[in-house]
Motif scaffolding. Sequence first.
Motif, PDB file in Angstrom:
ATOM      1  N   ASP A  58       0.873  -1.175   0.000  1.00  0.00           N
ATOM      2  CA  ASP A  58       0.000   0.000   0.000  1.00  0.00           C
ATOM      3  C   ASP A  58       0.908   1.221   0.000  1.00  0.00           C
ATOM      4  N   GLU A  59       0.522   2.252  -0.751  1.00  0.00           N
ATOM      5  CA  GLU A  59       1.324   3.474  -0.754  1.00  0.00           C
ATOM      6  C   GLU A  59       0.431   4.672  -0.459  1.00  0.00           C
ATOM      7  N   TYR A  60       0.843   5.428   0.556  1.00  0.00           N
ATOM      8  CA  TYR A  60       0.165   6.657   0.950  1.00  0.00           C
ATOM      9  C   TYR A  60       1.031   7.816   0.474  1.00  0.00           C
ATOM     10  N   THR A  61       0.412   8.826  -0.123  1.00  0.00           N
ATOM     11  CA  THR A  61       1.144  10.005  -0.587  1.00  0.00           C
ATOM     12  C   THR A  61       0.469  11.247  -0.032  1.00  0.00           C
ATOM     13  N   PHE A  62       1.276  12.140   0.555  1.00  0.00           N
ATOM     14  CA  PHE A  62       0.793  13.435   1.037  1.00  0.00           C
ATOM     15  C   PHE A  62       1.558  14.520   0.293  1.00  0.00           C
ATOM     16  N   ILE A  63       0.847  15.379  -0.418  1.00  0.00           N
ATOM     17  CA  ILE A  63       1.466  16.432  -1.224  1.00  0.00           C
ATOM     18  C   ILE A  63       1.747  17.652  -0.338  1.00  0.00           C
ATOM     19  N   ILE A  64       3.014  18.056  -0.298  1.00  0.00           N
ATOM     20  CA  ILE A  64       3.428  19.226   0.469  1.00  0.00           C
ATOM     21  C   ILE A  64       3.370  20.483  -0.384  1.00  0.00           C
ATOM     22  N   LYS A  65       3.853  20.364  -1.627  1.00  0.00           N
ATOM     23  CA  LYS A  65       3.954  21.522  -2.518  1.00  0.00           C
ATOM     24  C   LYS A  65       3.808  21.045  -3.963  1.00  0.00           C
ATOM     25  N   GLY A  66       3.145  21.848  -4.784  1.00  0.00           N
ATOM     26  CA  GLY A  66       2.988  21.499  -6.188  1.00  0.00           C
ATOM     27  C   GLY A  66       1.835  20.537  -6.420  1.00  0.00           C
ATOM     28  N   GLN A  69       0.444  13.823 -10.589  1.00  0.00           N
ATOM     29  CA  GLN A  69      -0.565  13.089 -11.337  1.00  0.00           C
ATOM     30  C   GLN A  69      -0.404  11.593 -11.104  1.00  0.00           C
ATOM     31  N   PHE A  70      -1.541  10.918 -10.951  1.00  0.00           N
ATOM     32  CA  PHE A  70      -1.587   9.475 -10.772  1.00  0.00           C
ATOM     33  C   PHE A  70      -2.500   8.918 -11.856  1.00  0.00           C
ATOM     34  N   ILE A  71      -2.047   7.916 -12.583  1.00  0.00           N
ATOM     35  CA  ILE A  71      -2.959   7.153 -13.442  1.00  0.00           C
ATOM     36  C   ILE A  71      -3.140   5.829 -12.722  1.00  0.00           C
ATOM     37  N   THR A  78      -5.368  13.944 -10.118  1.00  0.00           N
ATOM     38  CA  THR A  78      -4.354  14.947  -9.805  1.00  0.00           C
ATOM     39  C   THR A  78      -4.557  15.421  -8.379  1.00  0.00           C
ATOM     40  N   LEU A  79      -3.462  15.395  -7.592  1.00  0.00           N
ATOM     41  CA  LEU A  79      -3.520  15.900  -6.231  1.00  0.00           C
ATOM     42  C   LEU A  79      -2.718  17.182  -6.123  1.00  0.00           C
ATOM     43  N   GLU A  80      -3.149  18.068  -5.237  1.00  0.00           N
ATOM     44  CA  GLU A  80      -2.467  19.335  -4.986  1.00  0.00           C
ATOM     45  C   GLU A  80      -2.034  19.382  -3.530  1.00  0.00           C
ATOM     46  N   ALA A  81      -1.226  20.389  -3.209  1.00  0.00           N
ATOM     47  CA  ALA A  81      -0.709  20.570  -1.852  1.00  0.00           C
ATOM     48  C   ALA A  81      -1.834  20.467  -0.829  1.00  0.00           C
ATOM     49  N   GLY A  82      -1.580  19.702   0.237  1.00  0.00           N
ATOM     50  CA  GLY A  82      -2.556  19.519   1.298  1.00  0.00           C
ATOM     51  C   GLY A  82      -3.443  18.302   1.110  1.00  0.00           C
ATOM     52  N   ASN A  97       4.726  13.969 -12.867  1.00  0.00           N
ATOM     53  CA  ASN A  97       4.553  15.395 -12.609  1.00  0.00           C
ATOM     54  C   ASN A  97       4.631  16.119 -13.956  1.00  0.00           C
ATOM     55  N   PRO A  98       3.524  16.152 -14.707  1.00  0.00           N
ATOM     56  CA  PRO A  98       3.524  16.822 -16.007  1.00  0.00           C
ATOM     57  C   PRO A  98       3.347  18.341 -15.886  1.00  0.00           C
ATOM     58  N   PHE A  99       3.452  18.848 -14.664  1.00  0.00           N
ATOM     59  CA  PHE A  99       3.179  20.258 -14.401  1.00  0.00           C
ATOM     60  C   PHE A  99       4.458  21.082 -14.439  1.00  0.00           C
ATOM     61  N   SER A 100       4.341  22.389 -14.226  1.00  0.00           N
ATOM     62  CA  SER A 100       5.471  23.308 -14.449  1.00  0.00           C
ATOM     63  C   SER A 100       6.328  23.557 -13.216  1.00  0.00           C
TER      64      SER A 100
END
Length: 123
Positions: A58-66, A69-71, A78-82, A97-100
């Motif tokens: 199992d993998e848990y991900t918490f976005i801090i910044k930026g 993307q997950f398929i 798409t997850l964002e900070a928080g 991370n296809p973002f800028s």
Amino acid sequence: MKQKKYTIQNNPFVVPTNDGKVIKEHFGLATNGNSKISVAHMKAPAGWSEPFQTPEFDEYTFIIKGKKQFIIEDETVTLEAGQSIKIEKNTRVQYSNPFSETCEYIAICTPAFSIDMVNRENK
């Protein structure tokens, strides 16, 4: 002398990569031999992606910044900070991370991350 019942990690294991991603494992197999859980601080540069995989953890991900993307199977999320997500083991997923801007996040795997349990597909 009383034995301490905590561990402060000041020297995480830096996982070697060749795709610009920074992985610092604070606890887990590479750092302290713990096979039950791994905790890593990650930075994925803009434009980063990795192949699909079907992890045996199992993998848990918490976005801090930026943003990240997950398929997941055939759904794009798409997850964002928080925000955070749990992806159950034996689920086909691609992280990117296809973002800028760089995406900074914490990843927690149970059992601990092991390259032998990731089951990455060829690109």
